[in-house]
Design a protein around this motif. Structure first.
Motif, PDB file in Angstrom:
ATOM      1  N   ASN A   1      71.724  62.937 -47.804  1.00 26.64           N
ATOM      2  CA  ASN A   1      71.078  64.241 -47.656  1.00 26.64           C
ATOM      3  C   ASN A   1      69.566  64.081 -47.561  1.00 26.64           C
ATOM      4  O   ASN A   1      68.958  63.371 -48.351  1.00 26.64           O
TER       5      ASN A   1
ATOM      6  N   ASN B   1      66.172  65.963 -47.993  1.00 22.23           N
ATOM      7  CA  ASN B   1      65.573  67.148 -48.611  1.00 22.23           C
ATOM      8  C   ASN B   1      64.256  67.430 -47.909  1.00 22.23           C
ATOM      9  O   ASN B   1      63.213  66.897 -48.274  1.00 22.23           O
TER      10      ASN B   1
ATOM     11  N   LYS C   1      61.125  69.574 -46.743  1.00 18.39           N
ATOM     12  CA  LYS C   1      60.268  70.688 -47.156  1.00 18.39           C
ATOM     13  C   LYS C   1      59.177  70.830 -46.108  1.00 18.39           C
ATOM     14  O   LYS C   1      58.589  69.837 -45.675  1.00 18.39           O
TER      15      LYS C   1
ATOM     16  N   ASP D   1      59.208  76.241 -47.034  1.00 19.57           N
ATOM     17  CA  ASP D   1      60.652  76.377 -47.015  1.00 19.57           C
ATOM     18  C   ASP D   1      61.275  75.015 -47.300  1.00 19.57           C
ATOM     19  O   ASP D   1      60.695  73.984 -46.956  1.00 19.57           O
ATOM     20  N   ASN D   2      62.414  75.020 -47.950  1.00 20.10           N
ATOM     21  CA  ASN D   2      63.153  73.801 -48.255  1.00 20.10           C
ATOM     22  C   ASN D   2      64.493  73.852 -47.540  1.00 20.10           C
ATOM     23  O   ASN D   2      65.146  74.897 -47.529  1.00 20.10           O
ATOM     24  N   LEU D   3      64.874  72.725 -46.969  1.00 26.05           N
ATOM     25  CA  LEU D   3      66.153  72.623 -46.269  1.00 26.05           C
ATOM     26  C   LEU D   3      66.870  71.366 -46.730  1.00 26.05           C
ATOM     27  O   LEU D   3      66.257  70.315 -46.893  1.00 26.05           O
ATOM     28  N   LEU D   4      68.152  71.464 -46.940  1.00 23.72           N
ATOM     29  CA  LEU D   4      68.978  70.303 -47.223  1.00 23.72           C
ATOM     30  C   LEU D   4      69.728  69.966 -45.941  1.00 23.72           C
ATOM     31  O   LEU D   4      70.535  70.752 -45.461  1.00 23.72           O
ATOM     32  N   VAL D   5      69.406  68.806 -45.356  1.00 23.74           N
ATOM     33  CA  VAL D   5      69.964  68.422 -44.067  1.00 23.74           C
ATOM     34  C   VAL D   5      70.872  67.206 -44.268  1.00 23.74           C
ATOM     35  O   VAL D   5      70.399  66.143 -44.665  1.00 23.74           O
TER      36      VAL D   5
END
Length: 70
Positions: A44, A46, A48, A62-66
């Protein structure tokens, strides 16, 4: 929305993987920032993203878990 006054003030965008800065763009002309992030291990990511105005004040983040596949 390109007519949003805060978006028009964006002077720099930083991209982080967790706490590690992976890309910084202070040449925002079109309101779009893009880059290639290569050789990412599976797992994953993380991600930002933080947008700043010319004074260095953070306008948005914004934070995204990709998920990344091998």
């Amino acid at each position: 929305d390109g007519t949003d006054p805060e978006i028009a003030q964006v002077a720099k965008i930083d991209f982080f993987n967790g706490t590690d800065l992976i890309f910084s763009d202070n040449q925002i002309v079109t309101g779009v920032a893009e880059f290639k992030y290569l050789n990412i291990p599976a797992g994953n990511l993380n991600l930002k993203v933080v947008a700043y105005n010319a004074a260095g004040t953070a306008l948005a983040e914004d934070n995204l878990l990709v998920p990344v596949r091998a």
